[in-house]
Design a protein around this motif. Structure first.
Motif, short mmCIF file in Angstrom:
data_model
loop_
_atom_site.label_atom_id
_atom_site.label_comp_id
_atom_site.label_asym_id
_atom_site.label_seq_id
_atom_site.Cartn_x
_atom_site.Cartn_y
_atom_site.Cartn_z
N ALA B 143 22.57 -17.10 -42.91
CA ALA B 143 23.63 -16.54 -42.07
C ALA B 143 24.90 -16.31 -42.88
O ALA B 143 25.53 -15.25 -42.79
CB ALA B 143 23.90 -17.49 -40.90
N VAL B 144 25.28 -17.31 -43.68
CA VAL B 144 26.51 -17.17 -44.46
C VAL B 144 26.35 -16.09 -45.52
O VAL B 144 27.21 -15.22 -45.69
CB VAL B 144 26.89 -18.51 -45.13
N LEU B 147 26.43 -11.77 -44.98
CA LEU B 147 27.67 -11.01 -45.04
C LEU B 147 28.26 -11.04 -46.45
O LEU B 147 28.77 -10.02 -46.95
CB LEU B 147 28.70 -11.57 -44.04
N ILE B 151 29.28 -7.91 -48.80
CA ILE B 151 30.60 -7.69 -49.40
C ILE B 151 30.46 -7.48 -50.91
O ILE B 151 31.05 -6.56 -51.48
CB ILE B 151 31.53 -8.89 -49.12
N LEU B 165 32.15 -15.79 -54.28
CA LEU B 165 32.57 -15.65 -52.88
C LEU B 165 31.79 -16.61 -51.97
O LEU B 165 32.34 -17.16 -51.01
CB LEU B 165 32.32 -14.22 -52.39
N GLY B 166 30.51 -16.79 -52.30
CA GLY B 166 29.65 -17.54 -51.40
C GLY B 166 29.83 -19.04 -51.50
O GLY B 166 29.74 -19.74 -50.49
N VAL B 169 32.45 -20.80 -49.12
CA VAL B 169 32.18 -20.68 -47.68
C VAL B 169 30.87 -21.35 -47.28
O VAL B 169 30.68 -21.68 -46.11
CB VAL B 169 32.19 -19.21 -47.18
N LEU B 171 29.90 -24.22 -48.59
CA LEU B 171 30.07 -25.67 -48.72
C LEU B 171 30.06 -26.42 -47.39
O LEU B 171 29.39 -27.46 -47.29
CB LEU B 171 31.38 -25.96 -49.46
N PRO B 172 30.75 -25.93 -46.36
CA PRO B 172 30.70 -26.64 -45.07
C PRO B 172 29.27 -26.82 -44.59
O PRO B 172 28.86 -27.92 -44.20
CB PRO B 172 31.47 -25.73 -44.13
N LEU B 203 27.05 -23.87 -35.81
CA LEU B 203 27.61 -23.25 -37.01
C LEU B 203 26.82 -22.01 -37.40
O LEU B 203 27.39 -20.96 -37.76
CB LEU B 203 27.59 -24.29 -38.14
N THR B 207 28.41 -18.26 -37.40
CA THR B 207 28.40 -17.47 -38.63
C THR B 207 27.76 -16.10 -38.40
O THR B 207 28.28 -15.07 -38.85
CB THR B 207 27.63 -18.22 -39.72
N LEU B 210 30.10 -13.92 -36.48
CA LEU B 210 31.16 -13.38 -37.33
C LEU B 210 30.66 -12.19 -38.14
O LEU B 210 31.34 -11.16 -38.25
CB LEU B 210 31.64 -14.47 -38.29
N LEU B 214 32.14 -8.41 -38.02
CA LEU B 214 32.88 -7.86 -39.16
C LEU B 214 32.14 -6.74 -39.88
O LEU B 214 32.76 -5.92 -40.55
CB LEU B 214 33.19 -8.98 -40.15
N ALA C 241 38.72 -17.29 -54.64
CA ALA C 241 37.64 -16.30 -54.56
C ALA C 241 38.15 -15.00 -53.95
O ALA C 241 37.78 -13.91 -54.38
CB ALA C 241 36.49 -16.86 -53.73
N LEU C 258 37.58 -4.89 -47.84
CA LEU C 258 36.68 -5.96 -48.25
C LEU C 258 37.40 -7.31 -48.23
O LEU C 258 36.88 -8.31 -47.74
CB LEU C 258 36.13 -5.70 -49.65
N TYR C 262 36.54 -10.63 -45.90
CA TYR C 262 36.27 -11.95 -46.48
C TYR C 262 37.27 -12.98 -45.96
O TYR C 262 36.90 -14.11 -45.65
CB TYR C 262 36.33 -11.87 -48.01
N PHE C 265 36.33 -14.00 -42.33
CA PHE C 265 35.09 -14.78 -42.37
C PHE C 265 35.35 -16.19 -42.91
O PHE C 265 34.98 -17.18 -42.29
CB PHE C 265 34.09 -14.03 -43.27
N LEU C 269 35.31 -20.10 -40.98
CA LEU C 269 34.40 -21.15 -41.46
C LEU C 269 35.18 -22.35 -41.96
O LEU C 269 34.82 -23.50 -41.73
CB LEU C 269 33.49 -20.60 -42.55
N PHE C 273 35.15 -26.22 -40.72
CA PHE C 273 34.89 -27.25 -41.71
C PHE C 273 35.94 -28.35 -41.62
O PHE C 273 35.62 -29.53 -41.56
CB PHE C 273 34.92 -26.60 -43.09
#
Lengths: 73, 221, 341
Positions: B143-144, B147, B151, B165-166, B169, B171-172, B203, B207, B210, B214, C241, C258, C262, C265, C269, C273
């Motif tokens: 899911a995370v 997107l 991007i 980037l990944g 996000v 980590l949670p 969660l 996700t 979202l 988006l 990032a 972009l 980001y 998003f 999250l 968290f």
């Protein structure tokens, strides 16, 4: 600025607090700041925040200078 | 909308099955990672370390598998696809398909992992809980990263950017799922772990929602 | 003048809060006891060192608290303002490992040294030599709570914590700008979002470094595994990032979009968290992971408005930094347009 002037300023900056402290601390200063250890932690924290703000000013200064340079022929 | 998503899902599956090499690649990646760990650690792993290593392997496998998600098709076909259907259907289908892929991949990884690095920690575990954590974790990663992969693909920068980037996000999700599987390994009762699983599922849903919200902006050019 | 009031207000608030934070004395407290181990069933002579105390002979009463039971001291010899010797019999059967020392005197109030003594022999509760109730004095005046380990560093509360509040405010502003970018695609909104991210990173860095210094002094490590620290680290990574993403796209409109996607998003999250994290991992911070919040032993509730003033003031300063960058960005866009024409 002239090199010797810079040196003078630096010396003054470093020496001034020491000179002030050497004159004997007022009671409130002893009570509030130097009474037990760890006050240097507070001093370091405040210094970090001031340096952070100075860093922001520096960045802003650079951006403004860049704009000014565009205007010059 | 629902029918459109279903058709797109079928299309995804058909395209993916045609690329059997890609699936082979993903599996080989997991097997190699597990085998390297086996060579490095032998069977000196217990409890927490066993759990942590499994999730780290799965995390990198997810990055590797999902990086292709929006990069495998050429611009022409993409344009064609997006003129035919709503972008939200595309991202929903893609996210669901990726979730399915990751769920399968996670279970296969668990199999290889238990085979090479020992299933001793699983002996005291609530197995159902652990498998549920693995599946929910895999779906969450998908899911995370759906997107994020989109991007990164739009930014014209490959797997490097996706990792940057990944990672923060995801980590949670990673921490939550590691916690859940740790509880499962300790054989915690459902009354303790239930809320955590509920949070994980929530969660996942948030996700995907979202991404659904988006994605149209990502596509507008 | 119309646009200046909030800047003056912010500076005034920060100034007032900072002066109060540095100038307010610490409350009198017990800082050291010798010996620190109790032998139940024997008589003890315990040397006590106070900080800013003014012990007066015959007015000082001491207790040891263990598992909710109060053991009164027999006699307290006052040596000088900050030194005293407590003579007492420690009964057998104390329940807990650690005992607190309570010293109470008119004027200074009741001072508690948490976990002052280690009790090697555990029992099921003392049956005699315990006090039914305790004499409590309330301290007069205005002071910071004085805790062992923290001591003077408790003043950092008014410097370190507002950094995080300001960071969160700036990130929320950046989120709003990013949503505006998604709706309008305007260049100015994108510049606003990135300016807010820059400002928030500045405050995050100041928060991290000040926190690290504080942690070193109280917990003994520059970095600890802690829920709040993990949250902060993730936040910083997300916005770094974000900047990397911006750096890797050259087309402006595409970069704006972009980055905005980001940002939205990642913000949502991150929020989830930070809300969920304290329930999942342990924390050394007050008010989480079973630790008492500052307010619970902050007897001076009058200091709380000062803390709020610091938070509001620093938020104002953060808004001012952002305001300057935003206006500069507007000028930059005008200048670029003029050059193109």
């Amino acid at each position: 600025m002239h090199a010797s002037a810079k040196l003078f300023l630096l010396t003054a900056l470093v020496a001034a607090p020491n000179a002030l402290l050497a004159q004997g601390n007022p009671d409130w200063l002893v009570d509030t700041l130097y009474g037990s250890g760890k006050i240097n932690t507070v001093i370091a924290v405040v210094a970090v925040i001031l340096l952070g703000l100075a860093f922001w000013l520096y960045r802003l200064d650079r951006r403004i200078a860049r704009m000014e340079n565009h205007h010059r022929p | 909308m629902g029918k459109e998503v279903l058709n797109l899902l079928k299309l995804e599956a058909a395209l993916d099955l045609r690329q059997r090499a890609a699936w082979g690649g993903m599996l080989l990646y997991v097997v190699s990672a597990v085998y390297v760990c086996h060579l490095a650690m032998k069977d000196a792993l217990a409890g927490t370390a066993w759990n942590a290593l499994f999730w780290i392997i799965l995390l990198f496998a997810a990055f590797n598998a999902l990086a292709r998600s929006f990069q495998r098709e050429d611009q022409g076909r993409q344009l064609y696809l997006y003129t035919m259907v709503h972008p939200r259907s595309v991202v929903l289908a893609r996210a669901l398909y990726n979730a399915l892929t990751m769920a399968v991949l996670s279970l296969l990884s668990l199999l290889f992992y238990a085979l090479f690095l020992g299933d001793e920690p699983l002996s005291r575990a609530d197995l159902l809980q652990f498998v549920l954590a693995v599946v929910l974790g895999g779906i969450g990663f998908a899911a995370v990263l759906t997107l994020i992969s989109a991007i990164a693909a739009r930014a014209g920068n490959g797997i490097g950017l996706m990792a940057i980037l990944g990672f923060p996000v995801i980590l949670p999700m990673l921490l939550a799922v590691m916690r859940a599987s740790q509880l499962a390994l300790q054989g915690a009762p459902w009354s303790d772990a239930g809320l955590l699983f509920l949070a994980l599922a929530a969660l996942d849903v948030v996700t995907i929602t979202l991404a659904w919200l988006l994605f149209p902006y990502l596509w507008r050019d | 003048m119309k646009h200046w009031w909030w800047k003056f207000l912010a500076v005034a608030l920060v100034l007032a809060a900072s002066i109060t934070a540095l100038r307010t004395p610490l409350a009198p407290a017990i800082v050291h006891v010798e010996p620190a181990t109790l032998q139940p069933g024997t008589r003890h002579a315990i040397e006590v060192l106070g900080y800013r105390t003014q012990f007066v002979p015959n007015e000082v009463i001491a207790y040891i608290e263990n598992g909710g039971q109060f053991v009164p001291a027999g006699r307290v010899d006052v040596i000088d303002d900050t030194h005293a010797r407590i003579h007492m019999y420690v009964p057998e059967g104390l329940r807990e490992d650690m005992s607190d020392l309570l010293v109470t005197a008119p004027g200074a109030g009741t001072m508690r040294l948490f976990d002052a003594f280690y009790n090697p022999v555990k029992g099921s509760g003392a049956t005699h030599d315990i006090a039914a109730e305790m004499t409590v004095h309330h301290r007069k005046g205005f002071a910071f709570p004085n805790r062992n380990l923290l001591y003077e560093t408790i003043r950092n509360l008014n410097f370190h914590v507002p950094m995080w509040f300001t960071m969160m405010m700036l990130q929320t502003v950046s989120l709003v700008f990013s949503i505006l970018v998604l709706r309008s695609g305007a260049e100015l909104h994108d510049r606003g979002a990135v300016a807010a991210v820059h400002a928030s990173l500045l405050f995050a860095m100041m928060g991290l470094v000040t926190g690290s210094i504080w942690a070193r002094a109280t917990w003994g490590g520059w970095w600890t595994t802690d829920a709040k620290l993990n949250g902060a680290a993730v936040t910083v990574l997300i916005y770094l990032a974000y900047l990397v993403l911006r750096g890797s796209v050259t087309d402006r409109a595409k970069r704006a979009r972009l980055a905005a996607i980001y940002n939205v998003f990642a913000y949502v999250l991150m929020l989830l968290f930070i809300m969920a994290l304290p329930r999942m991992t342990a924390s050394l911070h007050p008010g989480s992971g079973g630790n008492p919040a500052f307010s619970q032993y902050d007897l001076d509730s009058s200091l709380r408005p000062v803390f709020y003033a610091a938070v509001l003031g620093w938020m104002g300063i953060g808004a001012w930094l952002l305001n300057l960058r935003y206006r500069l960005a507007r000028l930059e866009i005008l200048q670029e347009d003029a050059r193109i024409r």
